[in-house]
Design an enzyme around this catalytic site. Structure first.
Site, PDB file in Angstrom:
ATOM      1  N   GLU A  26       0.776  -1.237   0.000  1.00 17.84           N
ATOM      2  CA  GLU A  26       0.000   0.000   0.000  1.00 17.84           C
ATOM      3  C   GLU A  26       0.814   1.299   0.000  1.00 17.84           C
ATOM      4  O   GLU A  26       0.676   2.125   0.907  1.00 17.84           O
ATOM      5  CB  GLU A  26      -0.964   0.010   1.184  1.00 17.84           C
TER       6      GLU A  26
ATOM      7  N   GLU B 220      -6.368  -8.041  -0.171  1.00 15.57           N
ATOM      8  CA  GLU B 220      -7.038  -7.665   1.076  1.00 15.57           C
ATOM      9  C   GLU B 220      -8.501  -7.323   0.811  1.00 15.57           C
ATOM     10  O   GLU B 220      -8.819  -6.591  -0.134  1.00 15.57           O
ATOM     11  CB  GLU B 220      -6.361  -6.461   1.747  1.00 15.57           C
TER      12      GLU B 220
END
Length: 671
Positions: free
Chosen positions: A435, A539
């Site tokens: 991320e 995710e």
């Protein structure tokens, strides 16, 4: 419907789990390994260069190469009495003719030889033991015989007492392994603490200093690959297992992920901590991330975190994951598993050993690995799961260039290590960075770094798919970018609850958006004509609110109830974002014990999860976030199974987006 590829939203709408900006910097140089050789010995403590070179050559013949480690019964050390360097060298030659055993490398011997080799040059306490006085020799042998008898008596008594106290096995009674609250470490039985070089005692290479030694090879070694230790690994491995009959054994090719998508789960909160996953660790004042946690724990940080590593994930974890019909495990870990820098409070390299043990447990139960570097130097997103909440210093700010190179150096080590034959089959995905917040970072800088990192790990022998994050830019952004890199895979993390437009969807809309919006995005992304190409979704969760305590940062509040504030007025949410958008919005029911969930709510939660699984299988598959939490049921696959809100087997689901969801009778839209 507000697809992810719509014009770039405000940062608060695109974040994964946290937002905060706090001035910080990281500088300095890498902290030296605790067992690095020193140059502080006096001349009276070391051999001459020629003699030491001869010893090193003999030692190198006996050094065990990586993964040729097999536990051996320790031999009693013969007392060395020496007069000069010639005697030391001659005795080393004689010892070399005996059965081979693990020895200390030259560099470590130089550091640890002060206790074992003192007196070799003139003036040492052993000098007169080889003088011509016969009486001295006679006294020596008499004293030696008495000592031998005493040692035998002590050993016999110890064995009797040990057997009396335990009917299972004779275990080491070292104070370092049987201190209060620690596991018995029964596989240290028969391993002598004296076999650990003095310079290595108490370091991360010393198995007698480990909190738990279960399923580790405790034969001492300082061998490294990519300058990373192989501590605890056994010499052989078995790739013959599969988690279920629907997927091949690890030793066989998986085939195309486009045809057989991954079904996996994350081990979040294990080796990279998050407050909402393990709130019991984050109880101190001002403790908001791993940086502040380890700072506050001080000298207790290592023991506290190692106990967490040992107990939060066990072999049973991998057994249960396989039993749930899953076939992949994503393991997040952070850079301090490899290295720390001046000023870092993080616990250095303890998590490395548990990462290696976790991979071996996954192998034992047929699960393939997605290796995820969750935190890089400087923090790539400023969120607490990167290690330090606050300013983004990766590729950014004063130390941006330094941290970019440090990150490449870390991947240079990791990729050399995981390019070994041991990991060729089990390592399916190799993640570069979790991320990166490209809504703040320079896009070109991130892409250039990604290309450099990909080239580096491929050069070092990584054959697994290499993963990079979408940076919260939306999947359509990546069409035509970073092409020509075989095996490079785009990773998108999909959550409706961190997007202001999507969190307010009612329950029916959330399910239908997961089925239509996300499946459409997956189909577009894996087609190079409309997207990047290979795409996974590493995710997601079944949570329909952002109510889990500490999810948005410690004490930050929630969008759902309208009290979200991380100290930045531009991202604050001051009015409720639940579907009714009024004071009825409440986190009470969402955070309640799952035994209180209504039938309709349980039906929704399972349908929502299965809708996402179905959509993400239009790409290369999915990884649920996460396997275990202390309290947050809607974020835990383990707790979700127990609550009956997830399919018993991931490959056998009740809902596949047909028919379209039409409503959930009597289910309030306020939780």
């Amino acid at each position: 419907m507000a697809p992810r590829e719509s014009p770039r939203p405000k940062p608060r709408e695109r974040s994964h789990r946290h937002h905060h900006d706090k001035k910080r910097s990281q500088g300095g140089t890498p902290r030296k390994s605790r067992h690095a050789a020193t140059s502080s010995q006096s001349d009276s403590q070391v051999l001459s260069a020629d003699s030491l070179a001869q010893l090193d050559r003999l030692n190198q013949r006996e050094t065990v190469r990586p993964h040729e480690i097999t536990p051996k019964k320790p031999r009693r050390k013969r007392q060395r009495e020496v007069v000069d360097e010639k005697i030391v060298v001659e005795r080393s030659r004689k010892q070399h003719k005996r059965k081979k055993r693990r020895v200390v490398s030259g560099a470590l011997l130089e550091e640890g030889n002060s206790q074992k080799l003192r007196g070799i040059r003139g003036g040492g306490k052993y000098d007169d033991e080889y003088s011509d006085g016969g009486s001295r020799k006679k006294k020596f042998w008499i004293i030696g015989g008495i000592i031998l008898v005493i040692v035998i008596i002590i050993i016999v008594v110890a064995v009797v007492v040990s057997k009396k106290n335990s009917g299972k096995s004779s275990i080491s009674t070292s104070s370092s392994t049987l201190s209060a609250g620690k596991p018995a470490n029964s596989n240290l039985a028969g391993i002598s603490e004296s076999s650990i070089p003095a310079a290595a005692k108490g370091t991360d290479l010393d198995p007698f200093s480990w909190y738990d030694t279960y399923d580790f090879n405790v034969t001492y070694t300082n061998d490294t690959v990519g300058d990373l230790p192989i501590m605890g690994l056994n010499s052989t491995w078995d790739d013959s297992q599969s988690p279920n009959s629907n997927v091949p054994a690890i030793s066989s090719s998986w085939g195309s992920y486009a045809d057989r998508p991954a079904r996996g789960v994350n081990l979040g909160g294990w080796l990279s901590l998050e407050p909402f996953i393990t709130p019991s660790l984050f109880t101190g004042s001002g403790v908001i991330d791993e940086w502040t946690l380890t700072s506050s724990l001080g000298s207790n940080a290592q023991s506290t975190l190692e106990k967490h590593y040992d107990t939060f994930v066990t072999e049973q974890t991998f057994i249960d994951i396989a039993d749930a019909g899953l076939d992949h495990v994503r393991i997040p870990f952070s850079y301090w598993a490899v290295v720390t820098y001046d000023g870092d409070p993080y616990v250095y390299r303890t998590s490395w050993r548990y990462l290696l043990r976790g991979i071996e447990w996954a192998r034992k139960h047929g699960l393939r690995i997605n290796l995820d570097v969750h935190g890089l130097p400087g923090s790539q997103n400023g969120w607490n799961h990167s290690g330090r909440q606050g300013t983004i210093g990766w590729l950014n700010g004063t130390d941006g260039t330094t941290n970019a190179q440090r990150s490449l150096d870390i991947h240079n080590q990791l990729s050399q290590f995981f390019a070994q034959d041991r990991y060729k089959n089990i390592l399916s995905f190799y993640g570069l960075v979790n991320e990166p917040k490209m809504t703040v970072l320079n896009e070109t800088a991130v892409m250039d770094w990604t290309q450099s990192a990909f080239t580096l790990v491929r050069k070092n022998g990584i054959t697994a798919n290499v993963v990079f994050g979408d940076g919260f830019l939306g999947l359509t952004k990546w069409q035509g970018e970073l092409q020509g890199n075989s095996g490079l895979v785009l990773d998108a993390h999909q959550y409706v609850i961190f997007n202001a437009d999507q969190i307010s969807y009612n329950h029916t809309e959330k399910v239908n958006y997961a089925c239509s919006g996300w499946s459409e995005q997956a189909e577009q992304s894996i087609n190079v004509a409309t997207g990047f190409g290979p795409t996974i979704f590493a995710e997601f969760s079944q949570a329909d609110t952002d109510c889990a305590p500490n999810l948005n940062n410690v004490g930050a509040g929630t969008r759902w109830e309208g009290n979200f504030n991380v100290g930045d007025s531009s991202t604050a949410v001051t009015s409720p974002d639940c579907p009714t958008k009024n004071s009825q919005c409440s986190c009470t029911s969402a955070n309640a014990d799952p035994s209180t969930y209504s039938t309709a709510y349980k039906q929704f939660l399972q349908m929502f999860a299965e809708a996402q699984m179905t959509s993400f299988e239009e790409g290369w598959g999915w990884f649920y976030w996460t396997w275990a939490t202390e309290d947050a049921t809607q974020w835990s696959y383990q707790l979700g199974l127990a609550a009956g809100i997830l399919p018993a087997k991931a490959y056998s689901r009740d809902y596949n987006c047909t028919p379209t969801a039409t409503g959930f009778s009597g289910l309030p839209e306020t939780y």
